[in-house]
Scaffold this active site. Structure first.
Site, short mmCIF file in Angstrom:
data_model
loop_
_atom_site.label_atom_id
_atom_site.label_comp_id
_atom_site.label_asym_id
_atom_site.label_seq_id
_atom_site.Cartn_x
_atom_site.Cartn_y
_atom_site.Cartn_z
N ASP A 8 0.86 -1.18 0.00
CA ASP A 8 0.00 0.00 0.00
C ASP A 8 0.90 1.24 0.00
O ASP A 8 2.11 1.15 0.27
CB ASP A 8 -0.89 -0.06 1.25
CG ASP A 8 -1.73 1.18 1.43
OD1 ASP A 8 -2.36 1.63 0.45
OD2 ASP A 8 -1.77 1.71 2.56
N ASP A 10 -0.29 5.07 1.19
CA ASP A 10 -0.52 5.95 2.34
C ASP A 10 -0.51 5.16 3.64
O ASP A 10 -1.19 4.14 3.78
CB ASP A 10 -1.86 6.67 2.17
CG ASP A 10 -1.86 7.60 0.97
OD1 ASP A 10 -1.35 8.72 1.10
OD2 ASP A 10 -2.34 7.18 -0.09
N THR A 42 -2.86 0.26 -4.17
CA THR A 42 -3.36 1.45 -3.51
C THR A 42 -4.79 1.76 -3.93
O THR A 42 -5.27 1.30 -4.97
CB THR A 42 -2.45 2.65 -3.85
OG1 THR A 42 -2.95 3.84 -3.24
CG2 THR A 42 -2.38 2.87 -5.36
N ASN A 214 -8.88 -1.54 3.39
CA ASN A 214 -8.81 -1.92 1.98
C ASN A 214 -7.60 -2.79 1.67
O ASN A 214 -7.45 -3.25 0.54
CB ASN A 214 -8.83 -0.69 1.08
CG ASN A 214 -7.66 0.24 1.31
OD1 ASN A 214 -7.07 0.28 2.39
ND2 ASN A 214 -7.32 1.03 0.30
#
Length: 275
Positions: A8, A10, A42, A214
């Site tokens: 990922d 962030d 992402t 996520n």
């Protein structure tokens, strides 16, 4: 040794300045030199990822919009899944969007946004172009819908979507104030399965790093999952036994990768960005 490293951005690969610092870039370059595939996974738009990685000269494969788009390291589109246009046209109406900043993720360039009562000017500036007529969008070519709003309002929207469109879309959160809607079955985990098959590698030989809801399916899919020390409480509750990497601000992904590569020497001080 890993066959691939999926991360990922962030809260994970990016530091507190929202950049990939030189130490992390050098570590990933060492992995690439060992023929380890590098994968960014992402919720961001692919054009945003290209901006963040410009100048790094790293062969990143991209999983973007939470798995709705998959690109090879040379930019070739390998997979795309749009939210069905009739659902988009319903989901952008005030019934769902009131009290939010609504964004549509399109391939054509800048994201389209409309403020439906949630004043978040920084996000408007980051996300793209304001379109006051967005509620009349035709709905075609939408990789992801994102509602930005306080968590209580997003919970209401999540329940309303689940009640009305059960079994028709996928829902997730990348941040507590970002509710994201994709086509049914779309997730980072499913996209990683497709990409691993295309690359001819086994998921049990892959590592993955994440900090948000996520990332759940992606961490579940691989043989070497790592939950960031700064992971959301909801992800931690779902994966309490998953190995923990360090904090994103301390280059936690890079340190974990260096350990796997047998690179134990400390980095030059200049390689770590000031936090």
């Amino acid at each position: 040794m890993y066959a691939a490293i999926a991360s990922d951005l962030d809260g994970t690969l990016l530091d507190t300045r929202h950049s990939i610092n030189p130490f992390t870039a050098d570590t990933l370059r060492a992995a690439a030199e060992r023929n380890i595939h590098l994968i960014i996974a992402t919720g961001r738009h692919q054009l945003d990822v290209y901006r963040l990685t410009a100048g790094l000269d790293l062969p990143f494969h991209l999983i973007t919009s939470n798995g709705a788009r998959v690109h090879a390291h040379d930019g070739t589109l390998l997979y795309a899944a749009d939210v069905p246009a009739p659902l988009v046209r319903s989901l952008i109406q005030p019934e769902f969007a009131q009290g939010t900043l609504l964004s549509l993720y399109l391939d054509s360039g800048a994201l389209r946004c409309i403020n439906q009562g949630y004043d978040h000017p920084r996000r408007v500036a980051e996300l793209g172009e304001v379109d006051e007529h967005l509620s009349r969008h035709h709905g075609e070519g939408v990789a992801k819908i994102m509602y930005t709003a306080p968590p209580a309002r997003l919970t209401e929207i999540e329940h309303a979507i689940a009640e009305r469109f059960a079994g028709q879309v996928s829902l997730t959160y990348s941040q507590p104030d970002y509710l994201e809607v994709m086509a049914l079955g779309v997730s980072k985990g499913q996209a990683l399965r497709r990409l691993a098959e295309a690359l001819g590698i086994a998921l049990e030989d892959c590592a993955a790093f994440g900090d948000g809801l996520n990332d759940y399916e992606m961490l579940q899919a691989v043989g070497h999952p790592y939950r960031m020390a700064n992971a959301s409480p909801r992800l931690t509750a779902l994966l309490p036994d998953t190995a923990e990497s360090g904090y994103h601000g301390d280059a936690g992904v890079a340190w974990q990768v260096r350990q796997a590569l047998g690179l134990t020497e400390p980095p030059p001080a200049r390689h770590l960005s000031a936090e």
